[in-house]
Design an enzyme around this catalytic site. Structure first.
Site, PDB file in Angstrom:
ATOM      1  CB  CYS A  13      30.001  49.382  37.699  1.00  0.00           C
ATOM      2  SG  CYS A  13      30.754  48.901  35.823  1.00  0.00           S
ATOM      3  CG  ASP A  58      37.647  45.067  37.604  1.00  0.00           C
ATOM      4  OD1 ASP A  58      38.279  45.758  38.131  1.00  0.00           O
ATOM      5  OD2 ASP A  58      37.091  44.053  37.701  1.00  0.00           O
ATOM      6  CB  CYS A  91      32.144  47.312  39.900  1.00  0.00           C
ATOM      7  SG  CYS A  91      33.516  47.101  37.909  1.00  0.00           S
ATOM      8  CG  ASP A  92      34.372  42.730  37.253  1.00  0.00           C
ATOM      9  OD1 ASP A  92      32.390  43.443  36.758  1.00  0.00           O
ATOM     10  OD2 ASP A  92      34.650  42.710  36.304  1.00  0.00           O
ATOM     11  CE  LYS A  93      37.671  41.138  39.989  1.00  0.00           C
ATOM     12  NZ  LYS A  93      37.340  41.998  39.245  1.00  0.00           N
ATOM     13  CB  CYS A 131      30.628  45.182  31.228  1.00  0.00           C
ATOM     14  SG  CYS A 131      31.926  46.788  31.412  1.00  0.00           S
ATOM     15  CD  GLU A 173      38.911  41.160  35.433  1.00  0.00           C
ATOM     16  OE1 GLU A 173      38.513  40.651  36.386  1.00  0.00           O
ATOM     17  OE2 GLU A 173      39.295  41.704  34.684  1.00  0.00           O
ATOM     18  CB  SER A 195      37.642  40.221  31.428  1.00  0.00           C
ATOM     19  OG  SER A 195      36.599  40.751  31.117  1.00  0.00           O
TER      20      SER A 195
END
Length: 564
Positions: free
Chosen positions: A57, A89, A130-132, A202, A453, A479
């Protein structure tokens, strides 16, 4: 008499470290990192890079940061690139390491705030992949309240297995398929080897793409920044233009607090609903609103969901990946449509210095024959898929992802697990049966600590063909790749004595997405008995960042923030 210093509006913060005889030592340090005398008269812009080799990512973001710095310099300001952390993650999923995931959001926010505040930058470009790190960047921008632009690192292109598009969730679900005997170990290995072909986040409407879309709807990134491939000319242009844009914001005195108003957050919720986005968006938008002193709560998600249909046929519940949406025009045509239908407010300010409606004026509609974004007359679901549940099992609230594929009601008997690992083992071993409600507890923000998650258990359930036969509830989270009948963020969490701590094997649990209820079917007498006998568990961590986080973090129903 000593003449007073003249303050520069374009160097509101940086002049504190560059101007005057007494700042000679500061300038000497800056000379060493490449400043010239002319640079001391320019606005300074920090470029926060979340580059790292730990995840695809973010593996390309160092290059994107340099392009953003070029844009800053071309607009007449001085860029300064600095780094913050990221974690993966996808790599840590299903392990104890995943407890650091949500914690990293706070570390990222704190570190960007610390660097930008200490170094006295006049503006900020932050690039997350990425996610966070995306909500972490926005939380820092809101706290600092200096002119700022966010850049999304971009989505990954899908892999290909036997002519079918695959991604990271395909791998998680293949694990369950292999356990069921549906595919061989060799085929699992083949899927694993081709699912992640290169750089980017992702590829479905998972948390990274959800948050990128939300940030664009907030007005904090440039048009279509949230819907671009990670590798390509469009993303390079996006970075350079972001560098130019932040200098324009500095010159005009436009700050995040001018953009991150309550209506902007409602816009973000509307776009997330229309796109079928991740449950994590609830947690992150609440935290971001908290950082900018905007009043936002769980009921706002219910209100927006009631009027906003699900239109995007995107993974994990749908068929397409984000790069398919990029190919037909990205998020901008959808936002324009939602504004025209009164589902988003187009009159709000954005980082371009213009309103959302002005940004989208020249955007063309999607091609006539595309199947990714449905018309409003034929939605996938007439109301939003993120459903806020309450009841005796979640008096503070819980978040369900109900797309319509899994039904709207589920009643079953509890099968209780004290951790994600024990639940996953039981699912893969075939101990979870039709009619079970899998309860995974002590995985909340404080109890985990870190609110892991549950992608591994939910993917195993789907892989074993139980997606419509089993529900899963947790005080942890999911997730963006999770789907099925799942309910997370159950609050209060087990570690602080929430009712999920009192559930026993065989208890009846009723979940109704239409009435928005989640209830434990035991008598009032039994309820009081269990409540009286419950004891606060010892903390899992007593030192280090996880222990600090557990002591500071608040409820998931308020965003799991650490600076309340």
């Amino acid at each position: 008499m000593k003449k007073a210093k003249r303050k520069s509006l374009h160097r509101k913060w940086s002049q504190a470290v560059t101007d005057g005889t007494e700042r000679a030592a500061s300038r000497a340090m800056l000379h060493a990192v490449g400043f010239t005398n002319k640079d001391f008269q320019k606005s300074q812009v920090g470029v926060a890079s979340t580059w790292s080799q730990v995840t695809p990512c973010n593996m390309h973001i160092d290059r994107l940061a340099r392009r953003a710095a070029e844009g800053v310099a071309a607009a007449g300001a001085k860029p300064v690139i600095f780094n913050t952390i990221t974690i993966s993650d996808g790599i840590s999923m299903g392990t104890a390491g995943m407890r650091y995931s949500l914690v990293s959001r706070e570390i990222i926010a704190d570190s960007i705030e610390a660097v930008a505040g200490c170094e006295a930058f006049d503006g900020l470009v932050a690039i997350g992949g990425c996610d966070k790190n995306m909500p972490g960047c926005l939380i820092a921008m809101a706290r600092l309240n200096r002119p700022a632009v966010f850049v999304y690192g971009g989505t990954i292109k899908p892999g290909c297995h036997r002519g079918r598009k695959v991604d990271i969730v395909s791998v998680f679900e293949a694990v369950g398929q292999e356990a069921r005997g549906e595919i061989s170990a060799k085929e699992l290995g083949d899927i694993e080897a081709c699912a992640i072909p290169g750089a980017g986040s992702c590829g479905g409407m998972y948390t990274a793409n959800t948050m990128a879309s939300a940030i664009e709807a907030l007005g904090m990134s440039l048009p279509n920044s949230g819907a671009q491939n990670a590798v390509g000319a469009a993303k390079v242009r996006d970075c350079r233009e972001a560098g130019r844009a932040v200098v324009n914001l500095i010159q005009r005195g436009i700050r995040p607090s001018d953009i991150l108003v309550r209506e902007a957050f409602l816009n973000a919720i509307a776009l997330i609903m229309a796109m079928g986005g991740s449950t994590n968006s609830v947690l992150h938008l609440l935290a971001m609103a908290h950082s900018t002193n905007v009043k936002l709560n769980l009921d706002d998600f219910t209100r927006v969901a009631a009027r906003t249909p699900v239109l995007a046929d995107l993974k994990p519940s749908g068929q397409h990946v984000m790069s398919d949406l990029v190919a037909i025009g990205g998020t901008a045509p959808l936002m324009k449509r939602l504004i025209e239908e009164g589902l988003m407010n187009g009159d709000l300010l954005t980082v371009t210095g213009k309103t959302m409606k002005e940004n989208l004026r020249g955007i063309r509609p999607y091609p006539a024959k595309q199947t990714i974004i449905r018309p409003l007359t034929n939605p996938i679901k007439p109301t939003g898929h993120l459903v806020i549940l309450r009841g005796n099992l979640a008096p503070e609230g819980a978040v369900a992802k109900i797309t319509g594929h899994e039904g709207v009601r589920f009643s079953g008997r509890a099968i209780v697990f004290e951790s994600e690992e024990t639940a996953l083992d039981a699912i893969l071993a075939g101990k979870v049966k039709k009619g079970h409600v899998v309860v995974i507890r002590y995985e909340g923000p404080r109890g985990g600590p870190g609110m892991r998650e549950m992608l591994s258990p939910t993917s195993a359930i789907m892989g074993r063909g139980l997606g419509k036969e089993v529900a899963l509830i947790t005080d942890g989270r999911f997730s963006g790749g999770s789907h099925g009948f799942v309910v997370g963020h159950i609050s209060p969490e087990a570690a602080v004595g929430g009712p999920i701590a009192w559930v026993k094997n065989g208890d009846r649990i009723d979940i109704d997405a239409e009435t928005r209820q989640i209830d434990l079917g035991i008598s009032a007498t039994e309820w009081k008995k269990r409540q009286a006998t419950w004891k606060t568990p010892k903390p899992r961590e007593t030192r280090g960042v996880l222990a600090k986080y557990a002591r500071q973090v608040g409820s998931a129903s308020f965003g799991a923030v650490t600076d309340a």
